[in-house]
Design an enzyme around this catalytic site. Structure first.
Site, PDB file in Angstrom:
ATOM      1  N   LYS A 216      24.378  -1.826 -66.078  1.00  0.00           N
ATOM      2  CA  LYS A 216      23.578  -0.601 -66.105  1.00  0.00           C
ATOM      3  C   LYS A 216      23.172  -0.224 -67.536  1.00  0.00           C
ATOM      4  O   LYS A 216      23.718  -0.757 -68.520  1.00  0.00           O
ATOM      5  CB  LYS A 216      24.386   0.536 -65.463  1.00  0.00           C
ATOM      6  CG  LYS A 216      24.672   0.330 -63.967  1.00  0.00           C
ATOM      7  CD  LYS A 216      25.488   1.514 -63.425  1.00  0.00           C
ATOM      8  CE  LYS A 216      25.731   1.398 -61.936  1.00  0.00           C
ATOM      9  NZ  LYS A 216      26.523   2.553 -61.430  1.00  0.00           N
TER      10      LYS A 216
ATOM     11  N   TYR B 148      19.830   2.273 -53.560  1.00  0.00           N
ATOM     12  CA  TYR B 148      20.768   3.394 -53.401  1.00  0.00           C
ATOM     13  C   TYR B 148      20.409   4.250 -52.178  1.00  0.00           C
ATOM     14  O   TYR B 148      20.637   5.458 -52.189  1.00  0.00           O
ATOM     15  CB  TYR B 148      20.775   4.252 -54.667  1.00  0.00           C
ATOM     16  CG  TYR B 148      21.552   3.630 -55.827  1.00  0.00           C
ATOM     17  CD1 TYR B 148      22.881   3.219 -55.687  1.00  0.00           C
ATOM     18  CD2 TYR B 148      20.961   3.470 -57.085  1.00  0.00           C
ATOM     19  CE1 TYR B 148      23.586   2.664 -56.741  1.00  0.00           C
ATOM     20  CE2 TYR B 148      21.671   2.920 -58.152  1.00  0.00           C
ATOM     21  CZ  TYR B 148      22.986   2.515 -57.969  1.00  0.00           C
ATOM     22  OH  TYR B 148      23.696   1.976 -59.017  1.00  0.00           O
TER      23      TYR B 148
ATOM     24  N   PHE C 104      23.725  13.954 -56.809  1.00  0.00           N
ATOM     25  CA  PHE C 104      23.621  13.170 -58.038  1.00  0.00           C
ATOM     26  C   PHE C 104      22.469  12.170 -58.024  1.00  0.00           C
ATOM     27  O   PHE C 104      22.229  11.507 -59.020  1.00  0.00           O
ATOM     28  CB  PHE C 104      24.953  12.458 -58.327  1.00  0.00           C
ATOM     29  CG  PHE C 104      25.396  11.458 -57.284  1.00  0.00           C
ATOM     30  CD1 PHE C 104      24.836  10.180 -57.239  1.00  0.00           C
ATOM     31  CD2 PHE C 104      26.371  11.785 -56.350  1.00  0.00           C
ATOM     32  CE1 PHE C 104      25.250   9.258 -56.291  1.00  0.00           C
ATOM     33  CE2 PHE C 104      26.787  10.862 -55.399  1.00  0.00           C
ATOM     34  CZ  PHE C 104      26.221   9.594 -55.367  1.00  0.00           C
TER      35      PHE C 104
ATOM     36  N   ARG D  45      34.883  -6.205 -56.760  1.00  0.00           N
ATOM     37  CA  ARG D  45      35.000  -4.737 -56.734  1.00  0.00           C
ATOM     38  C   ARG D  45      36.307  -4.289 -57.401  1.00  0.00           C
ATOM     39  O   ARG D  45      36.334  -3.289 -58.127  1.00  0.00           O
ATOM     40  CB  ARG D  45      34.963  -4.217 -55.288  1.00  0.00           C
ATOM     41  CG  ARG D  45      33.629  -4.344 -54.608  1.00  0.00           C
ATOM     42  CD  ARG D  45      32.641  -3.285 -55.011  1.00  0.00           C
ATOM     43  NE  ARG D  45      33.008  -1.939 -54.579  1.00  0.00           N
ATOM     44  CZ  ARG D  45      32.205  -0.890 -54.685  1.00  0.00           C
ATOM     45  NH1 ARG D  45      30.988  -1.005 -55.219  1.00  0.00           N
ATOM     46  NH2 ARG D  45      32.594   0.296 -54.285  1.00  0.00           N
TER      47      ARG D  45
ATOM     48  N   THR E  88      34.828   3.869 -58.536  1.00  0.00           N
ATOM     49  CA  THR E  88      33.561   4.492 -58.944  1.00  0.00           C
ATOM     50  C   THR E  88      33.783   5.486 -60.079  1.00  0.00           C
ATOM     51  O   THR E  88      33.006   5.517 -61.041  1.00  0.00           O
ATOM     52  CB  THR E  88      32.931   5.213 -57.723  1.00  0.00           C
ATOM     53  OG1 THR E  88      32.800   4.272 -56.651  1.00  0.00           O
ATOM     54  CG2 THR E  88      31.581   5.797 -58.077  1.00  0.00           C
TER      55      THR E  88
ATOM     56  N   ARG F  85      35.667  -0.803 -65.424  1.00  0.00           N
ATOM     57  CA  ARG F  85      35.471   0.648 -65.557  1.00  0.00           C
ATOM     58  C   ARG F  85      36.729   1.317 -66.110  1.00  0.00           C
ATOM     59  O   ARG F  85      36.640   2.257 -66.910  1.00  0.00           O
ATOM     60  CB  ARG F  85      35.089   1.250 -64.198  1.00  0.00           C
ATOM     61  CG  ARG F  85      33.670   0.897 -63.748  1.00  0.00           C
ATOM     62  CD  ARG F  85      33.464   1.272 -62.293  1.00  0.00           C
ATOM     63  NE  ARG F  85      32.085   1.151 -61.853  1.00  0.00           N
ATOM     64  CZ  ARG F  85      31.708   1.200 -60.571  1.00  0.00           C
ATOM     65  NH1 ARG F  85      32.616   1.348 -59.620  1.00  0.00           N
ATOM     66  NH2 ARG F  85      30.432   1.094 -60.240  1.00  0.00           N
TER      67      ARG F  85
ATOM     68  N   ASN G 179      29.182   4.579 -65.364  1.00  0.00           N
ATOM     69  CA  ASN G 179      30.295   3.653 -65.060  1.00  0.00           C
ATOM     70  C   ASN G 179      29.929   2.173 -65.223  1.00  0.00           C
ATOM     71  O   ASN G 179      30.589   1.304 -64.667  1.00  0.00           O
ATOM     72  CB  ASN G 179      30.880   3.958 -63.677  1.00  0.00           C
ATOM     73  CG  ASN G 179      29.873   3.782 -62.563  1.00  0.00           C
ATOM     74  OD1 ASN G 179      28.782   3.259 -62.780  1.00  0.00           O
ATOM     75  ND2 ASN G 179      30.242   4.213 -61.365  1.00  0.00           N
TER      76      ASN G 179
ATOM     77  N   HIS H  21      27.189  -2.109 -61.490  1.00  0.00           N
ATOM     78  CA  HIS H  21      27.138  -2.080 -60.021  1.00  0.00           C
ATOM     79  C   HIS H  21      27.664  -3.404 -59.496  1.00  0.00           C
ATOM     80  O   HIS H  21      27.362  -4.459 -60.054  1.00  0.00           O
ATOM     81  CB  HIS H  21      25.700  -1.895 -59.519  1.00  0.00           C
ATOM     82  CG  HIS H  21      25.569  -2.183 -58.050  1.00  0.00           C
ATOM     83  ND1 HIS H  21      25.888  -1.245 -57.089  1.00  0.00           N
ATOM     84  CD2 HIS H  21      25.237  -3.315 -57.372  1.00  0.00           C
ATOM     85  CE1 HIS H  21      25.728  -1.796 -55.883  1.00  0.00           C
ATOM     86  NE2 HIS H  21      25.338  -3.048 -56.030  1.00  0.00           N
TER      87      HIS H  21
ATOM     88  N   GLU I 106      21.659  -7.569 -51.105  1.00  0.00           N
ATOM     89  CA  GLU I 106      21.284  -7.121 -52.450  1.00  0.00           C
ATOM     90  C   GLU I 106      20.806  -8.278 -53.320  1.00  0.00           C
ATOM     91  O   GLU I 106      19.842  -8.132 -54.084  1.00  0.00           O
ATOM     92  CB  GLU I 106      22.462  -6.391 -53.102  1.00  0.00           C
ATOM     93  CG  GLU I 106      22.764  -5.054 -52.426  1.00  0.00           C
ATOM     94  CD  GLU I 106      23.892  -4.273 -53.077  1.00  0.00           C
ATOM     95  OE1 GLU I 106      24.017  -3.072 -52.778  1.00  0.00           O
ATOM     96  OE2 GLU I 106      24.665  -4.853 -53.877  1.00  0.00           O
TER      97      GLU I 106
HETATM   98  P1  IDP Z   1      29.916   2.321 -56.556  1.00  0.00           P
HETATM   99  O1  IDP Z   1      28.944   2.018 -57.676  1.00  0.00           O
HETATM  100  O2  IDP Z   1      31.332   2.234 -57.018  1.00  0.00           O
HETATM  101  O3  IDP Z   1      29.649   1.499 -55.326  1.00  0.00           O
HETATM  102  P2  IDP Z   1      28.805   4.582 -55.099  1.00  0.00           P
HETATM  103  O4  IDP Z   1      29.617   5.640 -54.436  1.00  0.00           O
HETATM  104  O5  IDP Z   1      28.083   3.602 -54.233  1.00  0.00           O
HETATM  105  O6  IDP Z   1      29.725   3.847 -56.160  1.00  0.00           O
HETATM  106  O7  IDP Z   1      27.747   5.341 -56.033  1.00  0.00           O
HETATM  107  C1  IDP Z   1      26.689   4.625 -56.635  1.00  0.00           C
HETATM  108  C2  IDP Z   1      26.559   5.082 -58.050  1.00  0.00           C
HETATM  109  O8  IDP Z   1      26.139   6.447 -58.073  1.00  0.00           O
HETATM  110  C3  IDP Z   1      27.843   5.083 -58.867  1.00  0.00           C
HETATM  111  O9  IDP Z   1      28.172   3.809 -59.400  1.00  0.00           O
HETATM  112  C4  IDP Z   1      27.527   6.087 -59.962  1.00  0.00           C
HETATM  113  O10 IDP Z   1      26.677   5.499 -60.946  1.00  0.00           O
HETATM  114  C5  IDP Z   1      26.716   7.115 -59.179  1.00  0.00           C
HETATM  115  N1  IDP Z   1      27.567   8.189 -58.671  1.00  0.00           N
HETATM  116  C6  IDP Z   1      28.356   8.181 -57.584  1.00  0.00           C
HETATM  117  N2  IDP Z   1      29.003   9.348 -57.437  1.00  0.00           N
HETATM  118  C7  IDP Z   1      28.605  10.123 -58.470  1.00  0.00           C
HETATM  119  C8  IDP Z   1      28.923  11.455 -58.874  1.00  0.00           C
HETATM  120  O11 IDP Z   1      29.712  12.167 -58.241  1.00  0.00           O
HETATM  121  N3  IDP Z   1      28.321  11.903 -60.005  1.00  0.00           N
HETATM  122  C9  IDP Z   1      27.438  11.148 -60.721  1.00  0.00           C
HETATM  123  N4  IDP Z   1      27.102   9.898 -60.365  1.00  0.00           N
HETATM  124  C10 IDP Z   1      27.682   9.381 -59.254  1.00  0.00           C
HETATM  125 MG    MG Z   2      28.172   1.587 -53.877  1.00  0.00          MG
END
Ligand code: IDP
Ligand code: MG
Length: 167
Positions: A22, A62, A70, A98, A104, A115, A125, A128, A139
């Site tokens: 990212k 997404y 968010f 993962r 996350t 992370r 973070n 992805h 994907e």
């Molecule tokens: P993941 O990347 O671990 O699969 P997801 O829940 O799928 O997590 O969320 C996708 C992305 O959205 C996260 O990696 C992060 O960049 C962002 N994200 C998720 N939850 C939040 C939040 O509560 N605040 C800000 N960004 C968030």
């Molecule tokens: Mg995800």
């Protein structure tokens, strides 16, 4: 017959995962360390390119988060610089990648994970990674054309896998 059994095993065991390095990782000079972690795990890189992601592909990627608070910030962030897109392959690799990436919320991510070691903010973070075998296939196909994916032998595989895992 034997060939079809072998092919079935390949389809069953080998998985593909999409990694997006990212914009925060690009800005923080962490591209190399992220690639190193994945290489050191024993995964095979089968595709890699730099790209700027637009609204349309981000909304597809997404889609499960479109209605979240968010999402708007996430889209802006993901458009703030180019990203590195990578496809990696390995035996049952999606879940273990993962784990290597970590939770996350980086403050809850295990020490030793990417992370957990390198990030603090949930919205920053670094990386992805696909969250299931099916998502990995989808994907990778969404971000790579067939001719951008490479099929080749890794000579080190006999030191990474037992035969039943790599055939
Ligand atoms: P993941 O990347 O671990 O699969 P997801 O829940 O799928 O997590 O969320 C996708 C992305 O959205 C996260 O990696 C992060 O960049 C962002 N994200 C998720 N939850 C939040 C939040 O509560 N605040 C800000 N960004 C968030
Ligand atoms: Mg995800």
């Amino acid at each position: 017959m034997l060939e079809s059994i072998i092919i079935a095993v390949i389809i069953k065991g080998m998985e593909r995962t999409l990694i997006i390095v990212k914009p925060d990782a690009i800005q923080r000079n962490l591209i190399g360390i992220i690639i190193t972690r994945l290489e050191q795990k024993g995964l095979k890189l089968i595709g890699m390119k730099m790209a700027s992601l637009d609204e349309a592909i981000l909304r597809t990627h997404y889609s499960e988060h479109l209605d979240k608070d968010f999402y708007s910030g996430l889209e802006q962030f993901m458009k703030s610089s180019p990203v590195i897109l990578m496809a990696w392959e390995g035996y049952q690799c999606v879940n273990s990648v993962r784990t290597l990436v970590g939770a996350t919320n980086p403050r809850e991510a295990a020490p030793g994970s990417i992370r957990g070691d390198l990030a603090i903010g949930t919205g920053r973070n670094l990386i992805h990674a696909s969250d299931s075998k099916k998502t990995g296939e989808t994907e990778v196909a969404n971000f790579f054309d067939d001719h951008e994916l490479f099929n080749y032998d890794k000579t080190e595989y006999s030191h990474i896998y037992e035969d039943f895992e790599r055939f």
